[in-house]
Design a protein around this motif. Structure first.
Motif, short mmCIF file in Angstrom:
data_model
loop_
_atom_site.label_atom_id
_atom_site.label_comp_id
_atom_site.label_asym_id
_atom_site.label_seq_id
_atom_site.Cartn_x
_atom_site.Cartn_y
_atom_site.Cartn_z
N ALA A 265 0.86 -1.18 0.00
CA ALA A 265 0.00 0.00 0.00
C ALA A 265 0.89 1.22 0.00
CB ALA A 265 -0.93 0.00 1.21
N GLY A 266 1.38 1.60 -1.18
CA GLY A 266 2.36 2.68 -1.28
C GLY A 266 3.66 2.24 -0.66
N ASP A 267 4.23 3.06 0.24
CA ASP A 267 5.44 2.68 0.95
C ASP A 267 5.15 1.78 2.14
OD1 ASP A 267 7.12 4.03 -0.75
OD2 ASP A 267 7.20 5.86 0.47
N GLU A 268 3.88 1.65 2.50
CA GLU A 268 3.52 0.80 3.63
C GLU A 268 3.27 -0.63 3.16
OE1 GLU A 268 0.16 2.40 5.58
OE2 GLU A 268 1.16 4.23 6.26
N ARG A 269 3.29 -1.54 4.15
CA ARG A 269 2.95 -2.92 3.88
C ARG A 269 1.91 -3.37 4.91
NH1 ARG A 269 5.21 -1.26 0.27
NH2 ARG A 269 6.94 -2.11 -0.95
N ILE A 270 0.85 -3.99 4.41
CA ILE A 270 -0.20 -4.52 5.27
C ILE A 270 0.09 -6.00 5.47
CG2 ILE A 270 -2.66 -4.89 5.56
CD1 ILE A 270 -3.07 -2.54 3.58
N VAL A 271 0.37 -6.38 6.69
CA VAL A 271 0.74 -7.76 7.02
C VAL A 271 -0.49 -8.48 7.56
CG1 VAL A 271 2.32 -9.24 8.32
CG2 VAL A 271 3.06 -6.95 7.58
N HIS A 272 -0.87 -9.55 6.89
CA HIS A 272 -2.03 -10.34 7.32
C HIS A 272 -1.53 -11.51 8.16
CE1 HIS A 272 -4.81 -8.16 4.67
NE2 HIS A 272 -3.81 -8.13 3.80
N LEU A 273 -2.06 -11.61 9.37
CA LEU A 273 -1.57 -12.57 10.35
C LEU A 273 -2.64 -13.58 10.71
CD1 LEU A 273 0.06 -9.96 12.77
CD2 LEU A 273 1.23 -11.29 11.01
N VAL A 274 -2.18 -14.73 11.17
CA VAL A 274 -3.06 -15.75 11.74
C VAL A 274 -2.50 -16.11 13.10
CG1 VAL A 274 -4.00 -18.06 11.54
CG2 VAL A 274 -3.75 -16.64 9.50
N SER A 275 -3.28 -15.88 14.15
CA SER A 275 -2.85 -16.17 15.51
C SER A 275 -3.44 -17.50 15.96
CB SER A 275 -3.30 -15.06 16.46
OG SER A 275 -3.10 -15.45 17.81
N GLN A 276 -2.58 -18.36 16.46
CA GLN A 276 -3.06 -19.63 17.00
C GLN A 276 -3.70 -19.43 18.37
OE1 GLN A 276 -0.33 -23.05 16.45
NE2 GLN A 276 1.05 -21.61 15.42
N LEU A 277 -3.46 -18.28 18.97
CA LEU A 277 -4.06 -18.00 20.27
C LEU A 277 -5.51 -17.54 20.12
CD1 LEU A 277 -1.14 -16.13 22.07
CD2 LEU A 277 -2.02 -18.40 22.61
N GLU A 278 -5.74 -16.64 19.16
CA GLU A 278 -7.06 -16.06 19.00
C GLU A 278 -7.87 -16.70 17.88
OE1 GLU A 278 -6.74 -11.84 18.73
OE2 GLU A 278 -5.31 -11.70 20.37
N GLY A 279 -7.17 -17.29 16.91
CA GLY A 279 -7.86 -17.99 15.84
C GLY A 279 -8.48 -17.11 14.79
N GLU A 280 -8.42 -15.80 14.98
CA GLU A 280 -9.03 -14.88 14.02
C GLU A 280 -7.93 -14.19 13.20
OE1 GLU A 280 -12.23 -14.36 13.40
OE2 GLU A 280 -12.82 -15.84 14.90
N PRO A 281 -8.19 -13.89 11.94
CA PRO A 281 -7.21 -13.13 11.13
C PRO A 281 -6.95 -11.76 11.76
CG PRO A 281 -8.91 -14.11 9.74
CD PRO A 281 -9.38 -14.27 11.16
N GLN A 282 -5.71 -11.33 11.68
CA GLN A 282 -5.31 -10.04 12.22
C GLN A 282 -4.55 -9.27 11.15
OE1 GLN A 282 -3.02 -10.96 15.71
NE2 GLN A 282 -4.76 -11.77 16.84
N GLN A 283 -4.38 -7.99 11.37
CA GLN A 283 -3.71 -7.13 10.40
C GLN A 283 -2.73 -6.21 11.12
OE1 GLN A 283 -6.15 -5.32 7.23
NE2 GLN A 283 -5.16 -3.36 7.72
N LEU A 284 -1.57 -6.02 10.52
CA LEU A 284 -0.55 -5.15 11.09
C LEU A 284 0.01 -4.28 9.97
CD1 LEU A 284 1.26 -4.48 13.60
CD2 LEU A 284 2.86 -6.20 12.72
N ASP A 285 -0.03 -2.96 10.14
CA ASP A 285 0.52 -2.03 9.15
C ASP A 285 1.95 -1.67 9.54
OD1 ASP A 285 -1.97 -2.10 7.99
OD2 ASP A 285 -2.65 -0.22 8.89
N VAL A 286 2.88 -1.81 8.60
CA VAL A 286 4.29 -1.55 8.89
C VAL A 286 4.92 -0.77 7.75
CG1 VAL A 286 4.53 -3.65 10.29
CG2 VAL A 286 5.07 -3.72 7.84
#
Length: 445
Positions: A322-343
């Motif tokens: 996303a431009g100079d940013e990167r959207i990281v899509h995560l999967v947590s074994q603790l919560e089980g729900e997809p997560q997102q981290l912008d870096v």
């Protein structure tokens, strides 16, 4: 160095990192001990100059092995190429001893490697990538005496050299998670310092590191130290870092004698090596840096200004630009729900794949025998097992973990391993020439 195309070399080395540098030293010491018919060798390295993981020479990072496990000492303790000889040449021997520490910094060990390499510039050609190995035309009419090695220079020129033996040491291949590609803001740890230097630190306000091994821990701490305003996230498949087992009994698996135990052992014994002792090197970190990172985390909790974050038991599913940013899509074994981290940048310290010589061997691979699992069969002297139609020796420095154990691609056994390859080449040449092996005065081993 300019290798002559029509000469048949006893040894052509592919790659010139520490392993083949150690081999070159072993062959050089053999040459110094013979009066006639010395072993001839030529090495080719695709990099423009010597370098050993230059992008992980982080400030204050130390070696994880003793300085005595250098290029030569375990093979020839009186070699002039030892780390002790290097320290003496630099006027630092007494001060190094006064440190009372077996482990030099990674930067100093790299200086040592460069110092050793500087005496062997006559046998290596840089900016030269080996693109293939093939039989010579005369092989159609009988058993070949040599193979042809195709080399491409930085200018695109292609040339061919001839070899009675080939030693492949092209190093490990950086591993990325499936579906994730490297780019200007998505890095593998193998390119870290070069990539970091390309970006204005002020633009790195949110960074992430994927992995739970030594490299991941070092890069996480580097980010936290060098980017005082940045949010640093460690994404870990485990529940925190695991400590590397460097205790005396565990370290015995890196001894030269352990290679015999592994190579000649039953399948159950080999499985036990990996099951009980993989934590000596794979996916683990030194206790010092683990404690440092925990102290940072605790101090931030006390101070109420948190910059270091952990996503435990979490894996990266995808990275979106996303431009100079990167959207990281995560999967947590603790919560089980997809997560997102912008870096603003993310580093994958996700390890390496072992050397696979198949693509380099090309058509010659059909002469190389494989085991029931489809892996190359390798003799104890690191020579590929081939059919009688290919008497030319093909040796591997790396990619032999399945036959020789955990130290196959590590520095720990580098001196002995390279000496064994040199001795094998020398012995086999003596047998071909029907000369008693003792007359050749093989290098110290």
């Amino acid at each position: 160095m300019i290798a002559r195309e029509h000469q048949i070399y006893d040894v052509v080395g592919i790659g010139f990192g520490p392993s083949n540098l150690s081999l070159a030293i072993s062959l050089e010491e053999h040459r110094a001990n013979v009066l006639t018919n010395p072993i001839t060798s030529a090495f080719f390295e695709k990099q423009p100059r010597f370098g050993w993981h230059p992008n992980m020479l982080l400030p204050d990072a130390t070696m994880q092995i003793s300085f005595l496990k250098d290029l030569v000492t375990f093979r020839n303790p009186v070699s002039r190429y030892s780390f002790v000889s290097f320290l003496h040449s630099q006027g630092r021997l007494a001060r190094f001893v006064n440190r009372q520490d077996f482990f030099p910094t990674r930067a100093e060990f790299h200086q040592y490697l460069e110092w050793a390499e500087s005496s062997l510039s006559n046998v290596v050609t840089y900016s030269s990538a080996v693109t293939g190995i093939r039989l010579p035309p005369e092989a159609l009419h009988g058993t070949p005496e040599y193979v042809e090695v195709d080399v491409r220079t930085a200018t695109g020129e292609t040339r061919t050299v001839n070899a009675r033996n080939v030693v492949v040491s092209t190093g490990l291949v950086p591993r990325m998670p499936d579906g994730i590609k490297r780019d200007a803001r998505v890095w593998h740890s193998s390119e870290f310092l070069a990539r970091f230097a390309e970006v204005d630190p002020a633009r790195l306000r949110r960074v992430a590191v994927v992995g739970a091994g030594q490299s991941a821990a070092e890069i996480t701490k580097f980010f936290h130290d060098r980017l005082p305003e940045a949010q640093v996230t460690a994404i870990m498949p485990s529940y925190g870092y695991s400590v590397a087992d460097d205790t005396p009994f565990a370290n015995q698996i890196f001894d030269a004698a352990a290679v015999d135990e592994y190579y000649f052992g039953a399948d159950g014994a080999r499985d036990a090596f990996w099951r009980y002792h993989k934590n000596t090197n794979y996916g683990v970190a030194d206790s010092d840096i683990i404690r440092d990172l925990f102290e940072i985390q605790y101090a931030e909790e006390v101070g109420g200004a948190k910059r270091l974050h952990y996503r435990n038991l979490t894996k990266v599913r995808a990275v979106e630009q996303a431009g100079d940013e990167r959207i990281v899509h995560l999967v947590s074994q603790l919560e089980g729900e997809p997560q997102q981290l912008d870096v603003d940048a993310i580093v994958f310290a996700t390890g390496y794949d072992s050397l696979d010589p198949s693509s380099l061997l090309g058509d010659l691979d059909r002469f190389c025998l494989r085991d029931e699992s489809g892996r190359h069969r390798v003799e104890r002297d690191y020579r590929l097992v081939t059919t009688p139609d290919l008497p030319v020796g093909i040796y591997l420095q790396g990619g032999t973990e399945h036959t020789h154990g955990l130290s196959s691609s590590l520095l720990s056994n580098i001196a002995v391993r390279s000496g064994e390859i040199a001795d094998s080449i020398i012995q086999r040449r003596a047998e071909r020439e029907l000369v008693p092996a003792g007359a050749l005065q093989a290098a110290d081993s």
